[in-house]
Write an enzyme that holds these catalytic residues in place. Structure first.
Site, PDB file in Angstrom:
ATOM      1  N   ASP A  57       0.860  -1.184   0.000  1.00  0.00           N
ATOM      2  CA  ASP A  57       0.000   0.000   0.000  1.00  0.00           C
ATOM      3  C   ASP A  57       0.901   1.241   0.000  1.00  0.00           C
ATOM      4  OD1 ASP A  57      -1.532   2.217   0.918  1.00  0.00           O
ATOM      5  OD2 ASP A  57      -2.969   0.844   1.860  1.00  0.00           O
ATOM      6  N   LEU A  62       8.148   2.922   1.020  1.00  0.00           N
ATOM      7  CA  LEU A  62       8.578   1.814   0.161  1.00  0.00           C
ATOM      8  C   LEU A  62      10.058   2.008  -0.159  1.00  0.00           C
ATOM      9  CD1 LEU A  62       7.840  -0.634  -1.701  1.00  0.00           C
ATOM     10  CD2 LEU A  62       7.331   1.046  -3.491  1.00  0.00           C
ATOM     11  N   TYR A  63      10.849   1.023   0.194  1.00  0.00           N
ATOM     12  CA  TYR A  63      12.291   1.105  -0.094  1.00  0.00           C
ATOM     13  C   TYR A  63      12.652   0.047  -1.125  1.00  0.00           C
ATOM     14  CZ  TYR A  63      12.704   4.551   3.529  1.00  0.00           C
ATOM     15  OH  TYR A  63      12.561   5.716   4.237  1.00  0.00           O
ATOM     16  N   TYR A 144     -11.164  12.668  -4.227  1.00  0.00           N
ATOM     17  CA  TYR A 144     -10.381  12.334  -5.427  1.00  0.00           C
ATOM     18  C   TYR A 144      -9.796  13.598  -6.043  1.00  0.00           C
ATOM     19  CZ  TYR A 144      -9.410  10.140 -10.004  1.00  0.00           C
ATOM     20  OH  TYR A 144      -8.820   9.676 -11.159  1.00  0.00           O
ATOM     21  N   TYR A 158       8.380  19.378  -4.937  1.00  0.00           N
ATOM     22  CA  TYR A 158       9.605  18.562  -4.934  1.00  0.00           C
ATOM     23  C   TYR A 158      10.499  18.958  -6.111  1.00  0.00           C
ATOM     24  CZ  TYR A 158       8.905  15.203  -1.129  1.00  0.00           C
ATOM     25  OH  TYR A 158       8.804  14.610   0.104  1.00  0.00           O
ATOM     26  N   THR A 174     -10.652   7.323 -19.979  1.00  0.00           N
ATOM     27  CA  THR A 174     -10.028   6.288 -20.806  1.00  0.00           C
ATOM     28  C   THR A 174     -10.763   4.970 -20.572  1.00  0.00           C
ATOM     29  OG1 THR A 174      -7.937   7.447 -20.621  1.00  0.00           O
ATOM     30  CG2 THR A 174      -7.822   5.157 -21.298  1.00  0.00           C
TER      31      THR A 174
HETATM   32  P1  NAD Z   1      -7.780   1.248 -11.412  1.00  0.00           P
HETATM   33  O1  NAD Z   1      -8.664   1.372 -10.225  1.00  0.00           O
HETATM   34  O2  NAD Z   1      -8.020   0.116 -12.348  1.00  0.00           O
HETATM   35  O3  NAD Z   1      -6.249   1.186 -10.969  1.00  0.00           O
HETATM   36  C1  NAD Z   1      -5.753   1.755  -9.794  1.00  0.00           C
HETATM   37  C2  NAD Z   1      -4.836   0.733  -9.142  1.00  0.00           C
HETATM   38  O4  NAD Z   1      -4.277   1.308  -7.959  1.00  0.00           O
HETATM   39  C3  NAD Z   1      -5.557  -0.536  -8.718  1.00  0.00           C
HETATM   40  O5  NAD Z   1      -4.831  -1.663  -9.153  1.00  0.00           O
HETATM   41  C4  NAD Z   1      -5.593  -0.444  -7.202  1.00  0.00           C
HETATM   42  O6  NAD Z   1      -5.641  -1.696  -6.574  1.00  0.00           O
HETATM   43  C5  NAD Z   1      -4.330   0.334  -6.930  1.00  0.00           C
HETATM   44  N1  NAD Z   1      -4.334   1.045  -5.635  1.00  0.00           N
HETATM   45  C6  NAD Z   1      -5.320   1.805  -5.118  1.00  0.00           C
HETATM   46  N2  NAD Z   1      -4.946   2.292  -3.927  1.00  0.00           N
HETATM   47  C7  NAD Z   1      -3.680   1.821  -3.691  1.00  0.00           C
HETATM   48  C8  NAD Z   1      -2.767   1.963  -2.622  1.00  0.00           C
HETATM   49  N3  NAD Z   1      -3.055   2.706  -1.535  1.00  0.00           N
HETATM   50  N4  NAD Z   1      -1.567   1.339  -2.726  1.00  0.00           N
HETATM   51  C9  NAD Z   1      -1.255   0.578  -3.808  1.00  0.00           C
HETATM   52  N5  NAD Z   1      -2.104   0.410  -4.847  1.00  0.00           N
HETATM   53  C10 NAD Z   1      -3.294   1.027  -4.776  1.00  0.00           C
HETATM   54  O7  NAD Z   1      -7.859   2.625 -12.191  1.00  0.00           O
HETATM   55  P2  NAD Z   1      -7.189   3.088 -13.555  1.00  0.00           P
HETATM   56  O8  NAD Z   1      -8.281   3.552 -14.436  1.00  0.00           O
HETATM   57  O9  NAD Z   1      -6.215   2.097 -14.040  1.00  0.00           O
HETATM   58  O10 NAD Z   1      -6.411   4.398 -13.068  1.00  0.00           O
HETATM   59  C11 NAD Z   1      -4.999   4.424 -12.874  1.00  0.00           C
HETATM   60  C12 NAD Z   1      -4.571   5.833 -12.539  1.00  0.00           C
HETATM   61  O11 NAD Z   1      -4.922   6.708 -13.623  1.00  0.00           O
HETATM   62  C13 NAD Z   1      -5.226   6.398 -11.290  1.00  0.00           C
HETATM   63  O12 NAD Z   1      -4.283   7.144 -10.569  1.00  0.00           O
HETATM   64  C14 NAD Z   1      -6.295   7.297 -11.821  1.00  0.00           C
HETATM   65  O13 NAD Z   1      -6.584   8.351 -10.949  1.00  0.00           O
HETATM   66  C15 NAD Z   1      -5.675   7.790 -13.128  1.00  0.00           C
HETATM   67  N6  NAD Z   1      -6.731   8.179 -14.091  1.00  0.00           N
HETATM   68  C16 NAD Z   1      -7.454   7.252 -14.778  1.00  0.00           C
HETATM   69  C17 NAD Z   1      -8.443   7.675 -15.659  1.00  0.00           C
HETATM   70  C18 NAD Z   1      -9.263   6.703 -16.459  1.00  0.00           C
HETATM   71  O14 NAD Z   1     -10.151   7.134 -17.195  1.00  0.00           O
HETATM   72  N7  NAD Z   1      -9.032   5.422 -16.416  1.00  0.00           N
HETATM   73  C19 NAD Z   1      -8.702   9.039 -15.823  1.00  0.00           C
HETATM   74  C20 NAD Z   1      -7.968   9.951 -15.080  1.00  0.00           C
HETATM   75  C21 NAD Z   1      -6.963   9.515 -14.239  1.00  0.00           C
HETATM   76  N1  UDP Z   2      10.368   7.363   1.507  1.00  0.00           N
HETATM   77  C1  UDP Z   2      10.139   6.115   0.989  1.00  0.00           C
HETATM   78  N2  UDP Z   2      11.163   5.475   0.350  1.00  0.00           N
HETATM   79  C2  UDP Z   2      12.403   6.026   0.214  1.00  0.00           C
HETATM   80  C3  UDP Z   2      12.620   7.316   0.742  1.00  0.00           C
HETATM   81  C4  UDP Z   2      11.578   7.960   1.381  1.00  0.00           C
HETATM   82  O1  UDP Z   2       9.040   5.576   1.074  1.00  0.00           O
HETATM   83  O2  UDP Z   2      13.276   5.386  -0.384  1.00  0.00           O
HETATM   84  C5  UDP Z   2       9.257   8.047   2.162  1.00  0.00           C
HETATM   85  C6  UDP Z   2       9.528   8.329   3.599  1.00  0.00           C
HETATM   86  O3  UDP Z   2       8.590   7.574   4.350  1.00  0.00           O
HETATM   87  C7  UDP Z   2       9.273   9.794   3.783  1.00  0.00           C
HETATM   88  C8  UDP Z   2       8.698  10.262   2.463  1.00  0.00           C
HETATM   89  O4  UDP Z   2       9.076   9.300   1.501  1.00  0.00           O
HETATM   90  O5  UDP Z   2       8.308  10.029   4.785  1.00  0.00           O
HETATM   91  C9  UDP Z   2       9.204  11.609   2.032  1.00  0.00           C
HETATM   92  O6  UDP Z   2      10.610  11.567   1.947  1.00  0.00           O
HETATM   93  P1  UDP Z   2      11.495  12.869   2.029  1.00  0.00           P
HETATM   94  O7  UDP Z   2      12.919  12.450   1.994  1.00  0.00           O
HETATM   95  O8  UDP Z   2      11.063  13.842   1.033  1.00  0.00           O
HETATM   96  O9  UDP Z   2      11.086  13.487   3.425  1.00  0.00           O
HETATM   97  P2  UDP Z   2      11.524  13.203   4.908  1.00  0.00           P
HETATM   98  O10 UDP Z   2      12.008  11.797   4.990  1.00  0.00           O
HETATM   99  O11 UDP Z   2      12.581  14.185   5.163  1.00  0.00           O
HETATM  100  O12 UDP Z   2      10.255  13.436   5.664  1.00  0.00           O
END
Ligand code: NAD
Ligand code: UDP
Ligand code: UDP
Length: 316
Positions: A57, A62-63, A144, A158, A174
């Protein structure tokens, strides 16, 4: 050959992107929490030696070690992003912070999948990147829209503050194979309803418009954006500018599927944008891109996909 992280890689767009990047010869790390994505979307990539799937998630750090990041993780359909709105905002905002932190540590290029929803219910038509939008900050779509707007802010801060190499695309509606069958989006709803012989649900009077881009066209321009010269950050609109009313879409789907579904009218959801059409001049001029697949051809591919899903019982 690069090592590329795709967050949300098991979703609709993400799975097509992973496939494309593998075909281009890259190694792909697909990260997904499977909220709306599914293993079946990437099952066909499982045997590829360059493909790796990680359940994670993005609201948590994520490292990993990669060269490039496509940040797509976020539920995209109103039904799904409104299911747990707090988690939706967290995914956009905390997810962006974590992926930006990762990119900063690695000095990696990072692309954000932003959305036409940053324009809200637009007063400027078609929408250009210079338009700041008309967004309700406290409505049911805000988790959203505002989450994605804040993610864009983080990307640009950034970039300014840490000289991060960023790319931002604003994706317009899309569609295509591997859309989630129950995500409530208009294309999947209409097709599944028509295939099941059920009523086709038009929200409002069906005169609201959207412009639909076929997935292959969209993946092509996302890859072009990622490969564009450093300094071209966007935001850049990507989508198909051909605009349709929802009534026209329903009639087209019915014509292609056949069957006897009737059109029924239901209330329009709150804050539903009246019209949406991308101005894609920037993408055309900077990336040499324009969509190639027309609505009818794209719908035919999508209908075949959903017909198959229904046959194997996935979208009952
Ligand atoms: P989707 O819901 O099929 O894909 C989104 C993916 O993100 C899913 O696989 C879901 O499981 C994953 N996900 C959600 N929350 C997560 C989390 N916290 N950590 C890890 N994974 C997580 O939707 P999509 O249509 O493929 O959209 C992909 C991206 O494109 C999204 O960011 C969406 O906002 C953007 N987008 C899509 C459209 C469209 O028309 N399809 C339009 C505008 C923007
Ligand atoms: N972070 C991460 N992977 C990395 C480096 C950073 O997930 O390899 C995350 C970390 O949890 C941090 C966030 O990215 O809270 C923002 O990182 P940044 O270096 O910008 O800020 P700081 O660590 O100084 O809060
Ligand atoms: N819509 C509809 N019937 C449906 C699903 C959606 O008429 O069964 C309408 C919806 O009200 C909106 C448009 O179709 O005006 C596009 O909806 P979708 O959820 O696909 O995308 P978004 O509103 O996020 O652009």
């Amino acid at each position: 050959m690069k090592r590329i992280l795709v967050t949300g890689g098991a979703g609709f767009l993400g799975s097509h992107l992973c496939g494309r990047l593998l075909r281009d010869g890259h190694d792909v790390l697909c990260v997904d929490n499977f909220f709306t994505g599914a293993r079946r979307n990437v099952a066909h990539l499982g045997k590829h030696p360059g493909f790796e799937l990680m359940r994670h998630d993005v609201t948590f750090p994520l490292y990993v070690e990669v060269d490039r990041i496509f940040n797509l993780a976020c539920p995209a359909s109103p039904v799904h992003y409104q299911h747990d709105p707090v988690q939706t905002t967290k995914t956009s905002v905390h997810g962006a912070i974590n992926m930006l932190g990762l990119a900063k540590r690695l000095k990696a290029r990072i692309l954000q999948a932003s959305t036409s929803e940053v324009y809200g219910d637009p007063e400027v038509h078609p929408q250009t990147e210079g338009y700041w939008g008309k967004v309700n900050p406290i409505g049911i779509r805000s988790c959203y829209d505002e989450g994605k707007r804040c993610a864009e802010t983080l990307f640009f801060d950034y970039h300014r503050q840490h000289d991060l190499d960023i790319k931002v695309v604003r994706i317009f509606n899309t569609y295509g194979p591997r859309m989630h069958p129950n995500d409530g989006r208009v294309v999947s709803n209409f097709i599944v309803q028509a295939l099941n012989g059920e009523d086709i649900t038009i929200y409002g009077d069906g005169s609201q418009t959207r412009s639909f881009c076929y997935v292959d066209d969209l993946i092509e321009v996302m890859v072009r954006m990622m490969n564009s010269e450093r300094g071209f950050t966007g935001p850049v609109n990507i989508g198909n500018p051909v605009e349709h009313t929802m009534l026209e879409l329903a009639e087209k789907v019915l014509m292609l599927v056949g069957g006897r579904s009737r059109l029924v009218y239901q209330p329009l959801p709150a804050d539903d944008p009246r019209q949406r059409q991308p101005d894609i001049r920037l993408a055309r001029d900077q990336l040499g891109w324009q969509p190639k697949v027309g609505l009818e051809d794209g719908l035919k591919e999508t209908i075949s996909y959903f017909r198959h899903l229904l046959q194997i019982g996935v979208a009952a």
